[in-house]
Scaffold this active site. Sequence first.
Site, short mmCIF file in Angstrom:
data_model
loop_
_atom_site.label_atom_id
_atom_site.label_comp_id
_atom_site.label_asym_id
_atom_site.label_seq_id
_atom_site.Cartn_x
_atom_site.Cartn_y
_atom_site.Cartn_z
N LYS A 11 0.84 -1.20 0.00
CA LYS A 11 0.00 0.00 0.00
C LYS A 11 0.88 1.26 0.00
CE LYS A 11 -3.72 -2.44 2.44
NZ LYS A 11 -4.66 -2.43 3.60
N TYR A 51 -12.39 -2.88 -3.15
CA TYR A 51 -12.92 -2.94 -1.77
C TYR A 51 -14.45 -2.90 -1.75
CZ TYR A 51 -8.32 -2.49 0.50
OH TYR A 51 -7.03 -2.71 0.97
N ASN A 114 -1.84 -0.17 7.36
CA ASN A 114 -1.32 -1.53 7.61
C ASN A 114 -0.50 -2.11 6.44
OD1 ASN A 114 -3.46 -2.15 5.95
ND2 ASN A 114 -4.47 -3.54 7.40
N HIS A 117 -1.70 -5.42 1.34
CA HIS A 117 -2.94 -6.15 1.10
C HIS A 117 -2.64 -7.58 0.68
CE1 HIS A 117 -6.91 -7.22 -0.49
NE2 HIS A 117 -6.25 -7.76 -1.50
N GLU A 128 -9.52 -10.38 -7.76
CA GLU A 128 -8.58 -9.27 -7.62
C GLU A 128 -7.48 -9.32 -8.69
OE1 GLU A 128 -7.40 -9.49 -3.49
OE2 GLU A 128 -9.42 -8.92 -2.81
P1 DAT Z 1 -7.65 -7.16 5.28
O1 DAT Z 1 -6.86 -6.04 4.62
O2 DAT Z 1 -6.85 -7.79 6.40
O3 DAT Z 1 -8.18 -8.15 4.30
P2 DAT Z 1 -10.32 -6.08 5.41
O4 DAT Z 1 -10.51 -6.63 4.04
O5 DAT Z 1 -11.35 -6.38 6.44
O6 DAT Z 1 -8.90 -6.48 6.01
O7 DAT Z 1 -10.23 -4.49 5.32
C1 DAT Z 1 -9.53 -3.88 4.27
C2 DAT Z 1 -8.72 -2.74 4.82
O8 DAT Z 1 -9.58 -1.77 5.38
C3 DAT Z 1 -7.76 -3.12 5.96
O9 DAT Z 1 -6.54 -3.63 5.49
C4 DAT Z 1 -7.59 -1.81 6.65
C5 DAT Z 1 -8.96 -1.17 6.52
N1 DAT Z 1 -9.77 -1.45 7.71
C6 DAT Z 1 -10.32 -2.63 8.06
N2 DAT Z 1 -10.99 -2.54 9.21
C7 DAT Z 1 -10.83 -1.26 9.62
C8 DAT Z 1 -11.27 -0.52 10.75
N3 DAT Z 1 -12.02 -1.09 11.71
N4 DAT Z 1 -10.92 0.78 10.83
C9 DAT Z 1 -10.18 1.36 9.88
N5 DAT Z 1 -9.73 0.73 8.77
C10 DAT Z 1 -10.04 -0.57 8.65
MG MG Z 2 -9.57 -7.96 2.82
#
Ligand code: DAT
Ligand code: MG
Length: 151
Positions: A11, A51, A114, A117, A128
């Site tokens: 990212k 997303y 974080n 991805h 994806e």
């Molecule tokens: P991942 O990236 O581990 O697959 P995800 O698909 O649930 O997680 O979410 C996509 C991204 O969105 C994640 O990397 C960071 C952001 N995100 C997820 N949960 C969040 C939250 N509670 N607050 C802020 N950003 C969040």
């Molecule tokens: Mg995800």
Amino acid sequence: QYRERTFIAVKPDGVHRHIIGDIIKRFEQKGFKLVAMKFTQADDALLQKHYSALSKKPFFPDLIKYMSSGPVCAMVWEGLNVVKTGRTMLGATNPMDSAPGTIRGDFCVQVGRNICHGSDSVESANTEVALWFKPAELVNWDPVAKPWVYE
Ligand code: DAT
Ligand code: MG
């Protein structure tokens, strides 16, 4: 199976913080095969599709803003069980919960930054990969080390 593929993207924070190489290194060292890679700034339309499952979440607008704010290093990695293993290598979504030794556990602090991805299932990986890459961008090659990685 060996031909399983996952979509991994460093990212914008990972790019700015010079962590691309460390992330590539971990997938390479593990024994996975790089199939495609592009350094690109994603637009909102692409990220909204990427997303789409999260479009109702309160953090969605900030997530799109963050992801489109700078370049990403988008990659496809291939290997046995690469989707699940890739998620294990990434660590928990929230770096506060990511174990030391994982990418997120070692390199970042907050969920909205974080750094990397990884696809969460074989099905989403296929979606994806198709969203980020044209078929011709996926390189078909046989690493010489293959018999030393697979029995
Ligand atoms: P991942 O990236 O581990 O697959 P995800 O698909 O649930 O997680 O979410 C996509 C991204 O969105 C994640 O990397 C960071 C952001 N995100 C997820 N949960 C969040 C939250 N509670 N607050 C802020 N950003 C969040
Ligand atoms: Mg995800």
